[in-house]
Write a protein that holds these residues in place. Structure first.
Motif, PDB file in Angstrom:
ATOM      1  N   PHE A 250       2.497  -1.304   3.289  1.00 57.98           N
ATOM      2  CA  PHE A 250       2.469  -0.793   1.921  1.00 57.98           C
ATOM      3  C   PHE A 250       1.091  -1.036   1.297  1.00 57.98           C
ATOM      4  O   PHE A 250       0.350  -1.920   1.735  1.00 57.98           O
ATOM      5  CB  PHE A 250       3.561  -1.451   1.072  1.00 57.98           C
ATOM      6  CG  PHE A 250       3.513  -2.953   1.047  1.00 57.98           C
ATOM      7  CD1 PHE A 250       2.861  -3.632   0.021  1.00 57.98           C
ATOM      8  CD2 PHE A 250       4.125  -3.699   2.042  1.00 57.98           C
ATOM      9  CE1 PHE A 250       2.813  -5.016  -0.006  1.00 57.98           C
ATOM     10  CE2 PHE A 250       4.089  -5.087   2.021  1.00 57.98           C
ATOM     11  CZ  PHE A 250       3.422  -5.744   0.996  1.00 57.98           C
ATOM     12  N   PRO A 251       0.744  -0.266   0.266  1.00 56.96           N
ATOM     13  CA  PRO A 251      -0.572  -0.419  -0.362  1.00 56.96           C
ATOM     14  C   PRO A 251      -0.581  -1.567  -1.368  1.00 56.96           C
ATOM     15  O   PRO A 251       0.409  -1.823  -2.062  1.00 56.96           O
ATOM     16  CB  PRO A 251      -0.780   0.922  -1.067  1.00 56.96           C
ATOM     17  CG  PRO A 251       0.610   1.371  -1.406  1.00 56.96           C
ATOM     18  CD  PRO A 251       1.486   0.889  -0.274  1.00 56.96           C
ATOM     19  N   VAL A 252      -1.714  -2.254  -1.437  1.00 57.94           N
ATOM     20  CA  VAL A 252      -1.953  -3.253  -2.470  1.00 57.94           C
ATOM     21  C   VAL A 252      -3.299  -2.923  -3.118  1.00 57.94           C
ATOM     22  O   VAL A 252      -4.114  -2.201  -2.549  1.00 57.94           O
ATOM     23  CB  VAL A 252      -1.966  -4.686  -1.897  1.00 57.94           C
ATOM     24  CG1 VAL A 252      -0.649  -4.999  -1.209  1.00 57.94           C
ATOM     25  CG2 VAL A 252      -3.122  -4.885  -0.920  1.00 57.94           C
TER      26      VAL A 252
ATOM     27  N   LYS B  38      -4.334   1.723   9.380  1.00 55.78           N
ATOM     28  CA  LYS B  38      -5.556   1.055   8.923  1.00 55.78           C
ATOM     29  C   LYS B  38      -5.245  -0.151   8.038  1.00 55.78           C
ATOM     30  O   LYS B  38      -5.864  -0.372   6.984  1.00 55.78           O
ATOM     31  CB  LYS B  38      -6.472   2.051   8.213  1.00 55.78           C
ATOM     32  CG  LYS B  38      -6.984   3.156   9.143  1.00 55.78           C
ATOM     33  CD  LYS B  38      -7.906   4.112   8.410  1.00 55.78           C
ATOM     34  CE  LYS B  38      -8.603   5.075   9.380  1.00 55.78           C
ATOM     35  NZ  LYS B  38      -7.673   5.811  10.229  1.00 55.78           N
ATOM     36  N   VAL B  39      -4.276  -0.943   8.495  1.00 57.09           N
ATOM     37  CA  VAL B  39      -3.910  -2.164   7.771  1.00 57.09           C
ATOM     38  C   VAL B  39      -5.074  -3.150   7.800  1.00 57.09           C
ATOM     39  O   VAL B  39      -5.669  -3.393   8.848  1.00 57.09           O
ATOM     40  CB  VAL B  39      -2.648  -2.800   8.404  1.00 57.09           C
ATOM     41  CG1 VAL B  39      -2.426  -4.220   7.868  1.00 57.09           C
ATOM     42  CG2 VAL B  39      -1.432  -1.922   8.125  1.00 57.09           C
ATOM     43  N   ASP B  40      -5.393  -3.694   6.630  1.00 55.47           N
ATOM     44  CA  ASP B  40      -6.449  -4.704   6.559  1.00 55.47           C
ATOM     45  C   ASP B  40      -6.016  -5.959   5.797  1.00 55.47           C
ATOM     46  O   ASP B  40      -6.837  -6.805   5.462  1.00 55.47           O
ATOM     47  CB  ASP B  40      -7.733  -4.125   5.945  1.00 55.47           C
ATOM     48  CG  ASP B  40      -7.537  -3.592   4.526  1.00 55.47           C
ATOM     49  OD1 ASP B  40      -6.382  -3.422   4.100  1.00 55.47           O
ATOM     50  OD2 ASP B  40      -8.547  -3.350   3.842  1.00 55.47           O
ATOM     51  N   VAL B  41      -4.700  -6.088   5.515  1.00 55.79           N
ATOM     52  CA  VAL B  41      -4.156  -7.263   4.835  1.00 55.79           C
ATOM     53  C   VAL B  41      -2.927  -7.742   5.596  1.00 55.79           C
ATOM     54  O   VAL B  41      -1.988  -6.970   5.804  1.00 55.79           O
ATOM     55  CB  VAL B  41      -3.756  -6.938   3.380  1.00 55.79           C
ATOM     56  CG1 VAL B  41      -3.080  -8.153   2.731  1.00 55.79           C
ATOM     57  CG2 VAL B  41      -4.961  -6.499   2.571  1.00 55.79           C
ATOM     58  N   GLU B  42      -2.943  -8.997   6.018  1.00 55.06           N
ATOM     59  CA  GLU B  42      -1.775  -9.607   6.664  1.00 55.06           C
ATOM     60  C   GLU B  42      -1.048 -10.467   5.653  1.00 55.06           C
ATOM     61  O   GLU B  42      -1.642 -11.351   5.028  1.00 55.06           O
ATOM     62  CB  GLU B  42      -2.216 -10.457   7.859  1.00 55.06           C
ATOM     63  CG  GLU B  42      -1.075 -11.186   8.568  1.00 55.06           C
ATOM     64  CD  GLU B  42      -0.879 -12.631   8.107  1.00 55.06           C
ATOM     65  OE1 GLU B  42       0.167 -13.210   8.451  1.00 55.06           O
ATOM     66  OE2 GLU B  42      -1.732 -13.187   7.390  1.00 55.06           O
TER      67      GLU B  42
ATOM     68  N   GLY C 146      -8.575  -3.175  -8.369  1.00 55.03           N
ATOM     69  CA  GLY C 146      -8.579  -1.721  -8.426  1.00 55.03           C
ATOM     70  C   GLY C 146      -8.825  -1.014  -7.110  1.00 55.03           C
ATOM     71  O   GLY C 146      -8.633   0.195  -7.019  1.00 55.03           O
ATOM     72  N   THR C 147      -9.244  -1.764  -6.084  1.00 53.75           N
ATOM     73  CA  THR C 147      -9.511  -1.168  -4.774  1.00 53.75           C
ATOM     74  C   THR C 147      -8.253  -1.245  -3.911  1.00 53.75           C
ATOM     75  O   THR C 147      -7.646  -2.304  -3.784  1.00 53.75           O
ATOM     76  CB  THR C 147     -10.661  -1.900  -4.066  1.00 53.75           C
ATOM     77  OG1 THR C 147     -11.836  -1.785  -4.859  1.00 53.75           O
ATOM     78  CG2 THR C 147     -10.910  -1.310  -2.685  1.00 53.75           C
ATOM     79  N   THR C 148      -7.864  -0.128  -3.314  1.00 52.65           N
ATOM     80  CA  THR C 148      -6.655  -0.082  -2.503  1.00 52.65           C
ATOM     81  C   THR C 148      -6.910  -0.625  -1.103  1.00 52.65           C
ATOM     82  O   THR C 148      -7.899  -0.284  -0.457  1.00 52.65           O
ATOM     83  CB  THR C 148      -6.124   1.352  -2.405  1.00 52.65           C
ATOM     84  OG1 THR C 148      -5.787   1.817  -3.712  1.00 52.65           O
ATOM     85  CG2 THR C 148      -4.875   1.418  -1.518  1.00 52.65           C
ATOM     86  N   HIS C 149      -6.016  -1.475  -0.646  1.00 54.25           N
ATOM     87  CA  HIS C 149      -5.971  -1.951   0.730  1.00 54.25           C
ATOM     88  C   HIS C 149      -4.562  -1.694   1.254  1.00 54.25           C
ATOM     89  O   HIS C 149      -3.643  -1.413   0.486  1.00 54.25           O
ATOM     90  CB  HIS C 149      -6.295  -3.445   0.804  1.00 54.25           C
ATOM     91  CG  HIS C 149      -7.687  -3.786   0.366  1.00 54.25           C
ATOM     92  ND1 HIS C 149      -8.741  -3.865   1.243  1.00 54.25           N
ATOM     93  CD2 HIS C 149      -8.194  -4.047  -0.865  1.00 54.25           C
ATOM     94  CE1 HIS C 149      -9.843  -4.179   0.582  1.00 54.25           C
ATOM     95  NE2 HIS C 149      -9.537  -4.289  -0.696  1.00 54.25           N
ATOM     96  N   ILE C 150      -4.389  -1.798   2.564  1.00 56.94           N
ATOM     97  CA  ILE C 150      -3.084  -1.572   3.177  1.00 56.94           C
ATOM     98  C   ILE C 150      -2.609  -2.889   3.782  1.00 56.94           C
ATOM     99  O   ILE C 150      -3.291  -3.480   4.629  1.00 56.94           O
ATOM    100  CB  ILE C 150      -3.137  -0.481   4.262  1.00 56.94           C
ATOM    101  CG1 ILE C 150      -3.736   0.805   3.683  1.00 56.94           C
ATOM    102  CG2 ILE C 150      -1.735  -0.216   4.813  1.00 56.94           C
ATOM    103  CD1 ILE C 150      -2.954   1.394   2.523  1.00 56.94           C
ATOM    104  N   ALA C 151      -1.442  -3.339   3.334  1.00 57.66           N
ATOM    105  CA  ALA C 151      -0.881  -4.621   3.772  1.00 57.66           C
ATOM    106  C   ALA C 151       0.275  -4.402   4.729  1.00 57.66           C
ATOM    107  O   ALA C 151       0.921  -3.349   4.727  1.00 57.66           O
ATOM    108  CB  ALA C 151      -0.401  -5.427   2.564  1.00 57.66           C
ATOM    109  N   ALA C 152       0.538  -5.408   5.547  1.00 59.45           N
ATOM    110  CA  ALA C 152       1.670  -5.361   6.476  1.00 59.45           C
ATOM    111  C   ALA C 152       2.326  -6.726   6.578  1.00 59.45           C
ATOM    112  O   ALA C 152       1.658  -7.761   6.501  1.00 59.45           O
ATOM    113  CB  ALA C 152       1.222  -4.892   7.854  1.00 59.45           C
TER     114      ALA C 152
END
Length: 220
Positions: A158-160, A206-210, A164-170
Motif C-alpha cells: 500500500f502507498p504511504v 517497487k516497494v521501498d518501505v518494509e 508529501g512524497t509517496t512511497h510503497i510499503a509492504a
C-alpha cells in the motif's frame, strides 16, 4: 511474542500511517479520504486500553475505522476486531482459509490442563483474495497470498506518504512458519514459495518501505 509484551508509545510514522500496540504485535492505522483503515487489530484485552486509547492520543477518531484487514487468523491479529465490528460497524477482511481456521480451529495437541475460553471471533464478513484490491478513499491495498504461517496468511502492499512524497510499503503478514521446527517438507516448500512470490510482487510494485506486524523481528 506475548500478550504482556511492553506497550509501544503510539507513533505517527508517515504522514498517513500510525503504529500502535506492543513490541510483540503492532497495529497500523492508515488515514484515508474516507476514514481509517487498520492492518490487524491486536489482542482482545488490548482493544480499548491500548488500541483505542493510542488512537485518541494520536488524535485519530476510532469511530472513523471503516476497514480492518487481518493479515492472518491468530488471536494477536484478529481478536480486537469483534469489538470494532460491533461498535463502529467496521468491515473485516480475512482470507477464506483463515476464516475457516478461526471458525474451526484445530484441536490443541499435547497441551494438558485447562486451555481457557476460546477467543471471540468477528462475524463472518469480507474475504481477501489475491488479485482483488481493497480500497478505502484514496488508499488502495494490494493483498498477496502467502500461506505457510497459517493456511491463509496474506501480505499487503500500500502507498504511504513521507512529507508529501509517496512511497510503497509492504507487510509480510506471516512472519514465520507456524511449525518451523517440525514442519514437513511440503510445508517448508510452501513457505519458501510464499517468500519468493512476495519478493516478486514487491519488486514489481517497487516497494521501498518494509513494515512489520511483529516489531520484535526487526526491532523497529
Amino acid at each position: 511474542n506475548r500478550a504482556d509484551d511492553p506497550v509501544l508509545e503510539p507513533a505517527k510514522i508517515f504522514d498517513n500511517v500510525y503504529a500502535i500496540g506492543r513490541t510483540g504485535t503492532a497495529v497500523y492505522a492508515i488515514t484515508t479520504s474516507a476514514g481509517i483503515l487498520l492492518i490487524d487489530s491486536g489482542y482482545e484485552a488490548d482493544v480499548q486500553s491500548i488500541l483505542l486509547d493510542g488512537m485518541r492520543k494520536l488524535n485519530l477518531d476510532p469511530a472513523q475505522i471503516k476497514t480492518i484487514i487481518i493479515t492472518h487468523g491468530h488471536v494477536d491479529h484478529f481478536a480486537g476486531s469483534p469489538y470494532l465490528q460491533e461498535h463502529y460497524n467496521s468491515r473485516i477482511y480475512i482470507s477464506q482459509p483463515d476464516w475457516d481456521l478461526m471458525e474451526h480451529p484445530p484441536a490443541a495437541e499435547g497441551k494438558k490442563g485447562p486451555q481457557g475460553p476460546a477467543p471471540t471471533i468477528p462475524d463472518h464478513d469480507m474475504v481477501i483474495s489475491e488479485g482483488t484490491s481493497i480500497t478505502l478513499g484514496d488508499v488502495t491495498v494490494t493483498p498477496i497470498f502467502i500461506p505457510g504461517h497459517t493456511p491463509g496468511s496474506m501480505g499487503v502492499i500500500f502507498p504511504v506518504k513521507d512529507n508529501g512524497t509517496t512511497h510503497i510499503a509492504a507487510i509480510f503478514g506471516g512472519t514465520m512458519m507456524g511449525s518451523v521446527l517440525n514442519g514437513s517438507m511440503a510445508e517448508l516448500l510452501q513457505y519458501k514459495n510464499s517468500i519468493a512470490h512476495f519478493q516478486e510482487e514487491t519488486l514489481n510494485a517497487k516497494v521501498d518501505v518494509e513494515l512489520q506486524n511483529h516489531p520484535l523481528y526487526d526491532n523497529f
